[in-house]
Design a protein around this motif. Structure first.
Motif, PDB file in Angstrom:
ATOM      1  N   UNK A   1       5.469   7.121  -0.224  1.00  0.00           N
ATOM      2  CA  UNK A   1       5.628   6.354   1.004  1.00  0.00           C
ATOM      3  C   UNK A   1       4.990   5.009   0.724  1.00  0.00           C
ATOM      4  N   UNK A   2       5.774   3.964   0.835  1.00  0.00           N
ATOM      5  CA  UNK A   2       5.283   2.611   0.574  1.00  0.00           C
ATOM      6  C   UNK A   2       5.305   1.821   1.881  1.00  0.00           C
ATOM      7  N   UNK A   3       4.328   0.941   2.027  1.00  0.00           N
ATOM      8  CA  UNK A   3       4.330   0.084   3.214  1.00  0.00           C
ATOM      9  C   UNK A   3       3.824  -1.302   2.840  1.00  0.00           C
TER      10      UNK A   3
ATOM     11  N   UNK B   1       0.892  -1.158   0.000  1.00  0.00           N
ATOM     12  CA  UNK B   1       0.000   0.000   0.000  1.00  0.00           C
ATOM     13  C   UNK B   1       0.934   1.212   0.000  1.00  0.00           C
ATOM     14  N   UNK B   2       0.414   2.367  -0.366  1.00  0.00           N
ATOM     15  CA  UNK B   2       1.287   3.528  -0.365  1.00  0.00           C
ATOM     16  C   UNK B   2       0.576   4.758  -0.855  1.00  0.00           C
TER      17      UNK B   2
ATOM     18  N   UNK C   1      -1.138  -3.470   4.840  1.00  0.00           N
ATOM     19  CA  UNK C   1      -2.234  -2.987   4.003  1.00  0.00           C
ATOM     20  C   UNK C   1      -3.270  -2.163   4.770  1.00  0.00           C
ATOM     21  N   UNK C   2      -3.247  -2.235   6.091  1.00  0.00           N
ATOM     22  CA  UNK C   2      -4.280  -1.524   6.863  1.00  0.00           C
ATOM     23  C   UNK C   2      -3.780  -0.230   7.495  1.00  0.00           C
ATOM     24  N   UNK C   3      -2.479  -0.049   7.571  1.00  0.00           N
ATOM     25  CA  UNK C   3      -1.973   0.983   8.483  1.00  0.00           C
ATOM     26  C   UNK C   3      -2.261   2.416   8.012  1.00  0.00           C
ATOM     27  N   UNK C   4      -2.221   2.644   6.718  1.00  0.00           N
ATOM     28  CA  UNK C   4      -2.489   4.024   6.256  1.00  0.00           C
ATOM     29  C   UNK C   4      -3.944   4.390   6.516  1.00  0.00           C
ATOM     30  N   UNK C   5      -4.815   3.417   6.299  1.00  0.00           N
ATOM     31  CA  UNK C   5      -6.237   3.590   6.583  1.00  0.00           C
ATOM     32  C   UNK C   5      -6.425   3.951   8.068  1.00  0.00           C
ATOM     33  N   UNK C   6      -5.770   3.194   8.927  1.00  0.00           N
ATOM     34  CA  UNK C   6      -5.899   3.433  10.361  1.00  0.00           C
ATOM     35  C   UNK C   6      -5.340   4.813  10.729  1.00  0.00           C
TER      36      UNK C   6
END
Ligand SMILES: *Cc1c(COP(=O)(O)O)cnc(C)c1O
Length: 479
Positions: free
Chosen positions: A307-309, A135-136, A312-317
């Protein structure tokens, strides 16, 4: 008045095309650095009073002349500077197109093409970096990407952070960067409400890489003193000297200590695109998040960070908030509204300049560009050493930090600053000075431009020879 008539538009677009092409072809003949004269520049601008309407083409020409005269020409092949690239042809076209279509990239349904282009790129670059899933977000640059990483790490480590902020945390959070890391982490710590004292600068070894033993020691000490370590940053290509922290070793520490691992690969990360350089970033796939700037080594115009991670949930959170006025047409579709994963809300379609450049160059085109620029860095290092300069950094990336090995004052800050000033005043090249490990001054020349040729390297070494003689004169005159 805002929409000009058809004939004026035609003249304007034609002039714009000529100017852009003229600059691409002609930048080499301009002085790399301008003379700095704020009073004169302001006086010129004050002649534009906004009282009378200007002719459209004349207004454009005024801007062109201003940019030509009053800018360090970062697209110049003899700009050996901070990593500001010569923009790729397709990226210039992309940015113009984006300005004209002006897609709204907060809500997916307002610009499905833009949102999906960026999703496609996020996944493609994540895969190249070794992530199984990615995700990113696209953002303004490395500083925003690092700030995003810090927020994501806080949200992921401390469930109360999002709603109640840092003051709800029992222990003071601390993070670790090397003493050569980018200073955007200090700003990010302020912006997140941690304060700069939360940023621990871990010492580096002789090659300017984070000392992993010192990192472990610092974490233990912080825990004993009642703090809450939560994040360690490995820099993959320091801004000053291109040093690559040992990511795999730092990843081991992060796993044992349960810290978020962020890799700041703002410019060095592009090295993964050249298979022979991939090993220099070994372990980056273990990072929880990665900063990669397209507006550095991927040669697109500013601002284009990523910014890539692999979570898969952390940016949403981290970023999701409810907003009743946002469009809902995409509800029920398997899509993400970009604003729910990023710091920005309305924002520019940043990804197109990278998408079109990559589509035309292909991975192989980028690999070749990175390979050639890396080879130019090695060639520059060798030429400088032949001319009596002494390189003081070690890195596979194309940045050389060097001092003058031909006389006793050759590594002095004052002398090196004089050499750099003299290079800038010559208009022949741009380079900078840097202080390594907090105390070792050096000149710094980075290959930032895919058009820098062997002749340009020779020209820099020749210019340096002249400037060295000028800078030595006051030394010789001393009693
Ligand atoms: C350039 C750089 C940054 C900051 O990026 P911007 O795009 O200038 O915001 C962060 N980290 C590193 C290692 C950099 O080189």
């Amino acid at each position: 008045m805002l929409l000009l008539d058809e004939a004026t538009r035609a003249a304007l677009w034609q002039r714009l095309g000529e100017v852009i092409e003229g600059h691409v072809e002609g930048v080499r003949s301009l002085p790399v650095a301008p003379r700095l004269d704020p009073a004169r520049l302001r006086a010129q601008l004050e002649t534009v009073t906004f009282e009378a309407s200007m002719d459209a083409v004349a207004a454009l020409d005024l801007a062109v002349e201003g940019l030509r005269r009053h800018q360090v020409h970062t697209p110049h092949p003899r700009y050996y500077g901070l990593f500001n690239p010569a923009p790729a042809t397709m990226s210039i076209a992309a940015d113009a197109l984006v300005a004209a279509f002006n897609p709204q990239i907060a809500a997916w349904s307002h610009s499905p093409f833009a949102a999906e282009v960026e999703r496609h790129l996020v996944r493609a670059f994540g895969a190249r970096l070794g992530y199984a899933e990615t995700d990113g977000v696209f953002c303004s640059g490395g500083a925003e990407a690092n700030h995003t990483a810090l927020l994501a790490a806080l949200s992921s480590t401390f469930p109360a952070f999002g709603e109640s902020g840092v003051r709800a945390l029992e222990k003071a959070p601390v993070l670790y960067v090397s003493s050569e890391a980018h200073h955007s982490f200090l700003k990010a710590a302020r912006l997140c409400g941690l304060g700069t004292a939360a940023v621990r600068e871990v010492p580096v070894d002789a090659a300017l890489r984070m000392d992993v033993g010192a990192l472990r020691g610092r974490i233990v000490a912080d825990r004993q003193e009642g703090r809450a370590p939560f994040l360690v940053v490995a820099t993959a290509g320091t801004t000053g000297a291109g040093a690559l922290d040992p990511i795999a070793d730092i990843a081991d520490v992060a796993r044992q200590e349960r810290l978020w691992l962020h890799a700041d690969a703002a410019w060095g990360g592009a090295a993964v695109l050249a298979p022979e350089l991939r090993h220099a970033l070994a372990g980056i796939e273990r990072a929880d998040s990665i900063t990669l700037d397209a507006h550095k080594w991927l040669s697109v115009p500013m601002g284009a960070g990523m910014l890539l991670t692999r979570h898969m949930q952390v940016l949403e959170r981290t970023f999701r908030v409810a907003a009743g006025y946002m469009p809902r047409e995409a509800e029920g579709l398997d899509v993400v509204d970009p604003y729910a994963h990023s710091m920005q809300w309305s924002r520019r379609f940043i990804g197109l300049k990278l998408f079109l450049t990559l589509a035309v160059a292909g991975w192989e085109g980028y690999a070749r560009c990175i390979r050639d620029m890396t080879a130019a860095g090695r060639a520059l290092r060798a030429r400088l050493e032949r001319a009596g300069w002494r390189a003081v950094n070690e890195t596979p990336l194309p940045v050389v930090c060097f001092v003058d090995g031909t006389h006793a004052q050759g590594a002095g800050a004052e002398y090196l600053a004089r050499v750099a000033a003299s290079v800038l005043a010559s208009g022949q090249a741009w380079l900078s000075t840097v202080t390594l490990a907090g105390s070792r001054p050096a000149l710094r020349a980075c290959i930032t431009n895919h058009r820098t040729s062997p002749d340009d390297l020779d020209a820099l070494v020749d210019t340096l020879a002249t400037c060295r003689a000028e800078a030595m004169a006051p030394l010789a005159a001393r009693p």
